[in-house]
Design a protein around this motif. Structure first.
Motif, short mmCIF file in Angstrom:
data_model
loop_
_atom_site.label_atom_id
_atom_site.label_comp_id
_atom_site.label_asym_id
_atom_site.label_seq_id
_atom_site.Cartn_x
_atom_site.Cartn_y
_atom_site.Cartn_z
N THR A 1 58.09 123.43 -49.41
CA THR A 1 58.69 122.12 -49.23
C THR A 1 58.59 121.79 -47.75
O THR A 1 58.99 122.58 -46.90
N ALA A 2 58.01 120.63 -47.43
CA ALA A 2 57.79 120.26 -46.03
C ALA A 2 58.71 119.11 -45.64
O ALA A 2 58.98 118.22 -46.43
N PHE A 3 59.17 119.15 -44.41
CA PHE A 3 59.92 118.06 -43.83
C PHE A 3 59.72 118.13 -42.32
O PHE A 3 59.26 119.14 -41.80
N ALA A 4 60.03 117.08 -41.62
CA ALA A 4 59.76 117.02 -40.18
C ALA A 4 60.97 117.46 -39.37
O ALA A 4 62.07 116.96 -39.59
N GLN A 5 60.75 118.39 -38.45
CA GLN A 5 61.81 118.84 -37.56
C GLN A 5 61.16 119.64 -36.44
O GLN A 5 60.44 120.59 -36.69
N ILE A 6 61.40 119.25 -35.20
CA ILE A 6 60.91 120.02 -34.05
C ILE A 6 62.12 120.73 -33.45
O ILE A 6 63.15 120.11 -33.19
N PRO A 7 62.00 122.04 -33.26
CA PRO A 7 63.14 122.79 -32.71
C PRO A 7 63.57 122.25 -31.34
O PRO A 7 62.72 121.90 -30.51
N LYS A 8 64.85 122.21 -31.12
CA LYS A 8 65.40 121.76 -29.85
C LYS A 8 64.87 122.65 -28.73
O LYS A 8 64.88 123.87 -28.84
N GLY A 9 64.36 122.05 -27.69
CA GLY A 9 63.86 122.79 -26.54
C GLY A 9 62.43 123.28 -26.67
O GLY A 9 61.93 123.94 -25.75
N TYR A 10 61.75 122.99 -27.77
CA TYR A 10 60.36 123.45 -27.92
C TYR A 10 59.48 122.75 -26.91
O TYR A 10 59.51 121.53 -26.77
N LYS A 11 58.68 123.51 -26.17
CA LYS A 11 57.85 122.97 -25.09
C LYS A 11 56.39 122.78 -25.48
O LYS A 11 55.60 122.27 -24.69
N GLY A 12 56.00 123.18 -26.68
CA GLY A 12 54.62 123.00 -27.10
C GLY A 12 54.32 121.54 -27.45
O GLY A 12 55.23 120.77 -27.74
N THR A 13 53.06 121.19 -27.40
CA THR A 13 52.63 119.85 -27.78
C THR A 13 51.44 119.97 -28.73
O THR A 13 50.70 120.95 -28.69
N ALA B 1 42.80 126.58 -36.00
CA ALA B 1 42.38 126.69 -34.61
C ALA B 1 43.01 125.61 -33.73
O ALA B 1 43.02 125.72 -32.51
N TYR B 2 43.58 124.57 -34.35
CA TYR B 2 44.23 123.48 -33.61
C TYR B 2 45.73 123.73 -33.46
O TYR B 2 46.54 122.82 -33.58
N TYR B 3 46.10 124.98 -33.18
CA TYR B 3 47.50 125.28 -32.92
C TYR B 3 47.93 124.55 -31.65
O TYR B 3 47.10 124.06 -30.87
N ASP B 4 49.22 124.48 -31.42
CA ASP B 4 49.76 123.69 -30.31
C ASP B 4 49.27 124.15 -28.94
O ASP B 4 48.87 125.30 -28.76
N LEU B 5 49.35 123.25 -28.00
CA LEU B 5 49.16 123.56 -26.58
C LEU B 5 50.49 124.05 -26.04
O LEU B 5 51.55 123.65 -26.50
N GLY B 6 50.44 124.92 -25.07
CA GLY B 6 51.67 125.42 -24.46
C GLY B 6 51.55 126.85 -23.97
O GLY B 6 52.40 127.34 -23.24
N GLY B 7 50.49 127.52 -24.41
CA GLY B 7 50.22 128.86 -23.89
C GLY B 7 50.98 129.98 -24.58
O GLY B 7 51.72 129.78 -25.55
N GLU B 8 50.75 131.17 -24.06
CA GLU B 8 51.35 132.41 -24.57
C GLU B 8 52.87 132.30 -24.55
O GLU B 8 53.47 131.88 -23.56
N ALA C 1 53.12 128.32 -27.60
CA ALA C 1 52.25 127.86 -28.69
C ALA C 1 51.71 129.01 -29.52
O ALA C 1 51.33 128.82 -30.67
N TYR C 2 51.65 130.20 -28.93
CA TYR C 2 51.14 131.36 -29.65
C TYR C 2 51.61 132.64 -28.99
O TYR C 2 52.11 132.64 -27.85
N HIS C 3 51.44 133.74 -29.71
CA HIS C 3 51.57 135.07 -29.12
C HIS C 3 50.40 135.90 -29.62
O HIS C 3 50.11 135.93 -30.81
N ASP C 4 49.73 136.56 -28.71
CA ASP C 4 48.63 137.46 -29.04
C ASP C 4 48.86 138.76 -28.29
O ASP C 4 49.36 138.75 -27.17
N THR C 5 48.50 139.88 -28.91
CA THR C 5 48.79 141.18 -28.30
C THR C 5 47.89 141.52 -27.13
O THR C 5 48.19 142.46 -26.39
#
Length: 175
Positions: free
Chosen positions: A25-37, A58-65, A68-72
């Motif tokens: 089930t989808a609905f729109a909500q951006i977490p408070k304080g989220y810095k990604g775009t 591959a079009y995940y958000d901009l914002g960096g490690e 927007a993402y975490h990679d090991t």
């Protein structure tokens, strides 16, 4: 066509694509304080991807490690490594696909006719389809989407590398 004889190519040959269907089930909500775009660049100018619709991972958000993402590891194993190898270059492929987000840690590549389509697949993606690969436990990507209509949606995704007991986790509550 001559096939390369190296370990990374052999690993790619072992990919087995599996079709996974999930209903959410989808609905729109951006977490408070989220810095990604939402992702946007000179080629992909749309910004947030639409639901319903096809989401390109591959079009995940901009914002960096850490945002927007975490990679090991900080190396993009696809665009920053594999795609630079001479035996993984195909004439005529736009550099946009070859070097897509190469300076970010998320491991992105694109499907190649000589590596990704010579084994049985449940679904064959198109040639030059961007994908995220080489995932490790604890890695994640964030997506800002535009939900055009709240409701229940089916998610269809392909993933591979044999049966590696992977799971897909969706957080639609913004936490």
């Amino acid at each position: 066509m001559k096939t390369p004889n190296n370990r990374s190519f052999q690993k790619r040959l072992s990919l087995t694509f599996i079709l996974l269907i999930i209903s959410i089930t989808a609905f729109a909500q951006i977490p408070k304080g989220y810095k990604g775009t939402p992702f946007k660049d000179s080629e992909y100018t749309k910004g947030a991807q639409n639901i319903p619709g096809r989401l390109e991972l591959a079009y995940y958000d901009l914002g960096g490690e850490g945002v927007a993402y975490h990679d090991t590891d900080p190396v993009n194993q696809g665009s920053g490594k594999l795609n630079l190898a001479p035996d993984h270059k195909r004439p005529g492929v736009p550099l946009y696909f070859v070097h897509f987000r190469a300076n970010e840690g998320v491991d992105i590549s694109y499907t190649k006719d000589f590596a990704d389509f010579n084994h049985p697949n449940k679904v064959d993606p198109k040639i030059n389809q961007l994908y995220i690969g080489w995932q490790e436990d604890g890695e994640w990507t964030n997506y800002t989407v535009d939900v055009k209509a709240p409701g229940r949606y089916k998610i269809v995704t392909i993933y591979g590398n044999q049966d590696n007991k992977s799971s897909l986790w969706l957080n639609n509550k913004g936490r």
